[in-house]
Design a protein around this motif. Structure first.
Motif, PDB file in Angstrom:
ATOM      1  N   THR A 168      -1.586 -18.673  -0.277  1.00  0.00           N
ATOM      2  CA  THR A 168      -0.222 -18.184  -0.559  1.00  0.00           C
ATOM      3  C   THR A 168       0.833 -19.267  -0.369  1.00  0.00           C
ATOM      4  N   GLU A 169       0.410 -20.492  -0.016  1.00  0.00           N
ATOM      5  CA  GLU A 169       1.327 -21.604   0.214  1.00  0.00           C
ATOM      6  C   GLU A 169       2.355 -21.288   1.302  1.00  0.00           C
ATOM      7  N   GLY A 170       1.913 -20.555   2.293  1.00  0.00           N
ATOM      8  CA  GLY A 170       2.762 -20.246   3.433  1.00  0.00           C
ATOM      9  C   GLY A 170       3.851 -19.224   3.170  1.00  0.00           C
ATOM     10  N   GLN A 171       3.816 -18.572   2.024  1.00  0.00           N
ATOM     11  CA  GLN A 171       4.844 -17.597   1.660  1.00  0.00           C
ATOM     12  C   GLN A 171       4.243 -16.191   1.622  1.00  0.00           C
ATOM     13  N   ILE A 172       5.126 -15.196   1.726  1.00  0.00           N
ATOM     14  CA  ILE A 172       4.706 -13.809   1.533  1.00  0.00           C
ATOM     15  C   ILE A 172       4.760 -13.522   0.035  1.00  0.00           C
ATOM     16  N   THR A 173       3.601 -13.385  -0.567  1.00  0.00           N
ATOM     17  CA  THR A 173       3.515 -13.196  -2.016  1.00  0.00           C
ATOM     18  C   THR A 173       3.706 -11.736  -2.374  1.00  0.00           C
ATOM     19  N   THR A 174       4.649 -11.453  -3.250  1.00  0.00           N
ATOM     20  CA  THR A 174       4.899 -10.092  -3.701  1.00  0.00           C
ATOM     21  C   THR A 174       4.709 -10.007  -5.214  1.00  0.00           C
ATOM     22  N   VAL A 175       4.295  -8.845  -5.677  1.00  0.00           N
ATOM     23  CA  VAL A 175       4.087  -8.628  -7.109  1.00  0.00           C
ATOM     24  C   VAL A 175       4.616  -7.252  -7.483  1.00  0.00           C
ATOM     25  N   THR A 176       4.790  -7.054  -8.772  1.00  0.00           N
ATOM     26  CA  THR A 176       5.149  -5.747  -9.321  1.00  0.00           C
ATOM     27  C   THR A 176       4.100  -5.398 -10.373  1.00  0.00           C
ATOM     28  N   SER A 177       3.187  -4.523  -9.996  1.00  0.00           N
ATOM     29  CA  SER A 177       2.087  -4.156 -10.887  1.00  0.00           C
ATOM     30  C   SER A 177       1.706  -2.710 -10.606  1.00  0.00           C
ATOM     31  N   ALA A 178       2.017  -1.834 -11.525  1.00  0.00           N
ATOM     32  CA  ALA A 178       1.726  -0.410 -11.339  1.00  0.00           C
ATOM     33  C   ALA A 178       0.230  -0.133 -11.201  1.00  0.00           C
ATOM     34  N   PRO A 179      -0.658  -0.750 -11.996  1.00  0.00           N
ATOM     35  CA  PRO A 179      -2.087  -0.470 -11.819  1.00  0.00           C
ATOM     36  C   PRO A 179      -2.610  -0.879 -10.440  1.00  0.00           C
ATOM     37  N   PHE A 180      -2.143  -2.023  -9.932  1.00  0.00           N
ATOM     38  CA  PHE A 180      -2.609  -2.456  -8.619  1.00  0.00           C
ATOM     39  C   PHE A 180      -2.045  -1.563  -7.514  1.00  0.00           C
ATOM     40  N   LYS A 181      -0.823  -1.088  -7.670  1.00  0.00           N
ATOM     41  CA  LYS A 181      -0.221  -0.228  -6.663  1.00  0.00           C
ATOM     42  C   LYS A 181      -0.963   1.089  -6.529  1.00  0.00           C
ATOM     43  N   THR A 182      -1.629   1.517  -7.592  1.00  0.00           N
ATOM     44  CA  THR A 182      -2.367   2.779  -7.558  1.00  0.00           C
ATOM     45  C   THR A 182      -3.449   2.774  -6.495  1.00  0.00           C
ATOM     46  N   LEU A 183      -4.046   1.611  -6.248  1.00  0.00           N
ATOM     47  CA  LEU A 183      -5.143   1.539  -5.286  1.00  0.00           C
ATOM     48  C   LEU A 183      -4.705   1.933  -3.881  1.00  0.00           C
ATOM     49  N   GLY A 184      -3.518   1.512  -3.470  1.00  0.00           N
ATOM     50  CA  GLY A 184      -3.082   1.797  -2.108  1.00  0.00           C
ATOM     51  C   GLY A 184      -2.101   2.940  -1.983  1.00  0.00           C
ATOM     52  N   SER A 259      -2.156  -3.593  -1.492  1.00  0.00           N
ATOM     53  CA  SER A 259      -1.663  -2.711  -2.547  1.00  0.00           C
ATOM     54  C   SER A 259      -0.655  -1.710  -2.011  1.00  0.00           C
ATOM     55  N   ASN A 260      -0.811  -1.306  -0.767  1.00  0.00           N
ATOM     56  CA  ASN A 260       0.095  -0.319  -0.184  1.00  0.00           C
ATOM     57  C   ASN A 260       1.508  -0.866  -0.032  1.00  0.00           C
ATOM     58  N   VAL A 261       1.623  -2.164   0.277  1.00  0.00           N
ATOM     59  CA  VAL A 261       2.943  -2.787   0.457  1.00  0.00           C
ATOM     60  C   VAL A 261       3.287  -3.730  -0.681  1.00  0.00           C
ATOM     61  N   MET A 262       2.344  -3.930  -1.594  1.00  0.00           N
ATOM     62  CA  MET A 262       2.530  -4.832  -2.748  1.00  0.00           C
ATOM     63  C   MET A 262       2.945  -6.230  -2.305  1.00  0.00           C
ATOM     64  N   ALA A 263       2.336  -6.691  -1.224  1.00  0.00           N
ATOM     65  CA  ALA A 263       2.639  -8.022  -0.702  1.00  0.00           C
ATOM     66  C   ALA A 263       1.436  -8.540   0.067  1.00  0.00           C
ATOM     67  N   ALA A 264       1.296  -9.861   0.094  1.00  0.00           N
ATOM     68  CA  ALA A 264       0.232 -10.520   0.850  1.00  0.00           C
ATOM     69  C   ALA A 264       0.861 -11.350   1.951  1.00  0.00           C
ATOM     70  N   ASP A 265       0.687 -10.906   3.190  1.00  0.00           N
ATOM     71  CA  ASP A 265       1.219 -11.608   4.347  1.00  0.00           C
ATOM     72  C   ASP A 265       0.037 -12.172   5.132  1.00  0.00           C
ATOM     73  N   ALA A 266      -0.195 -13.457   5.006  1.00  0.00           N
ATOM     74  CA  ALA A 266      -1.373 -14.063   5.624  1.00  0.00           C
ATOM     75  C   ALA A 266      -1.349 -13.964   7.144  1.00  0.00           C
ATOM     76  N   ASN A 267      -0.161 -13.907   7.736  1.00  0.00           N
ATOM     77  CA  ASN A 267      -0.065 -13.868   9.197  1.00  0.00           C
ATOM     78  C   ASN A 267      -0.301 -12.483   9.778  1.00  0.00           C
ATOM     79  N   ASN A 268       0.111 -11.444   9.068  1.00  0.00           N
ATOM     80  CA  ASN A 268       0.095 -10.101   9.645  1.00  0.00           C
ATOM     81  C   ASN A 268      -0.874  -9.134   8.975  1.00  0.00           C
ATOM     82  N   ALA A 269      -1.380  -9.448   7.799  1.00  0.00           N
ATOM     83  CA  ALA A 269      -2.297  -8.537   7.116  1.00  0.00           C
ATOM     84  C   ALA A 269      -3.598  -8.409   7.902  1.00  0.00           C
ATOM     85  N   GLY A 270      -3.939  -7.201   8.275  1.00  0.00           N
ATOM     86  CA  GLY A 270      -5.177  -6.973   9.013  1.00  0.00           C
ATOM     87  C   GLY A 270      -5.176  -7.529  10.414  1.00  0.00           C
ATOM     88  N   LEU A 271      -3.999  -7.753  10.984  1.00  0.00           N
ATOM     89  CA  LEU A 271      -3.922  -8.324  12.332  1.00  0.00           C
ATOM     90  C   LEU A 271      -4.467  -7.317  13.352  1.00  0.00           C
TER      91      LEU A 271
END
Length: 374
Positions: A168-184, A259-271
């Motif tokens: 993620t290059e040290g950033q919180i990556t966010t996206v807008t994708s309705a199909p992916f949001k359906t999963l979470g 998918s639930n938050v539509m963001a990838a946080d490498a530091n806090n995801a699954g902490l």
């Protein structure tokens, strides 16, 4: 004159006490009691806690929230149960969760059409394959190189979040994708998609390990690896397989969380999700020494942890104190499940059965008379 207890009434009393003792000694008795107690506390604080309503053809309510929120933990705890059953431990599941979400969202964010179904399926496939590869890596270190599981998985636990940060290059990556949001956050047939996915995988694995020889082989490796090898069981393959499944399930859990938050946080995801998974397995009655495992107990343990987190919020206590309450619940349940406590409860039940009053018999007493000889 006083009547003595008849054999039928005495045996009935013994059977009643023995039946109750068998229920108390069941591994799931105290976890279920703890879950019911948490639900009772929430109902006392919020009388409508257990109510479920239908809005826009979807089910809403606190029970539905619990089922949706526990889906990622359910998947991670499922893999953890199989690993622990083989005398192992997997501390890297949280890092795999972070890497999985980072890979999927980075791919979607860089795609020409993030809302494309093809893009979403490719991202999900890449994340799941990577999670499987990481699980295979852990299994290789443990089963082939002979490294202790806690050390082998600690390597990926330490390096995994750094890998996610690089993706993620040290950033919180966010996206807008309705199909992916359906999963979470989506619903299907009125139920959360995340819940259906997690419970579907859980049911499939439970059916596989209890209706085939896989469960017996896993338990045999955990009870005595040397004896299982002498009996012809490929212990190395079994250990490798359970670590691979743990990585795969953790990757799927990472997709649901991101998918639930539509963001990838490498530091806090699954902490700290690895700690919650281990707690759920232990609460469910699976021994950390390996061998016998209980997927139904893990299921109850996951529900206890998810309900406890919601209980702390409903009672008005700061969420920062949640780990303390988790520790108290785990200590109480494991104490009640300990062999010494079970023996005391069983002895008390037997003593109560012996001293229980026996109802009088309806049959007349058998009075014998001496024969008088004139």
């Amino acid at each position: 004159m006083p009547t003595s207890p008849t054999p039928s009434t005495a045996s009935a009393a013994a059977d009643a006490s023995g039946g109750f003792g068998a229920v108390v000694r069941h591994p799931l008795f105290w976890p279920v009691v703890a879950l019911v107690a948490l639900l009772a506390v929430n109902t006392a604080v919020r009388p409508g806690f257990l109510s479920v309503s239908i809005l826009d053809d979807h089910l809403f309510g606190s029970p539905i929230d619990i089922l949706r929120n526990c889906a990622p933990l359910m998947l991670v705890a499922l893999g953890m149960s199989l690993v622990i059953a083989t005398r192992g431990i997997d501390l890297s599941v949280g890092a795999v969760v972070a890497i999985s979400g980072a890979v999927a969202l980075t791919f979607i964010a860089g795609a020409p059409d993030p809302a494309s179904t093809t893009t979403v399926f490719l991202a999900i496939g890449m994340a799941l394959v990577l999670g499987l590869v990481l699980g295979v890596w852990n299994g290789f270190l443990v089963s082939v190189l002979g490294i202790q599981p806690i050390i082998a998985t600690l390597i990926l636990m330490t390096a995994g979040r750094g890998v996610a940060m690089l993706i993620t290059e040290g950033q919180i990556t966010t996206v807008t994708s309705a199909p992916f949001k359906t999963l979470g956050a989506g619903y299907w047939l009125g139920l959360p998609v995340a819940t259906l996915v997690a419970f579907g995988v859980f049911g499939l694995v439970a059916l596989l390990v209890r209706r085939t020889a896989l469960g017996m082989l896993v338990e045999s490796v955990g009870i005595n690896p040397a004896a299982s090898r002498l009996a012809g069981v490929r212990a190395r393959t079994i250990v490798w397989t359970v670590f691979a499944l743990s990585g795969l399930f953790s990757g799927l859990a990472g997709l649901i969380l991101s998918s639930n938050v539509m963001a990838a946080d490498a530091n806090n995801a699954g902490l700290f999700i690895e700690l919650d998974a281990i707690l759920a397995v232990v609460i469910g009655g699976t021994s950390l020494a390996g061998g016998k495992f209980s997927l139904s107990g893990t299921f109850v343990g996951v529900l206890i942890i998810a309900t406890l987190s919601l209980t702390v919020t409903n009672v008005g206590i700061s969420p920062l104190v949640t780990p303390l309450f988790k520790a108290l619940v785990v200590a109480a349940v494991t104490l009640l499940q300990s062999p010494a406590m079970r023996r005391k409860l069983a002895e008390r039940t037997r003593r109560r059965g012996r001293t229980a009053p026996v109802p009088p018999s309806d049959k007349p007493a058998d009075v014998s008379t001496d024969k008088v000889v004139a």
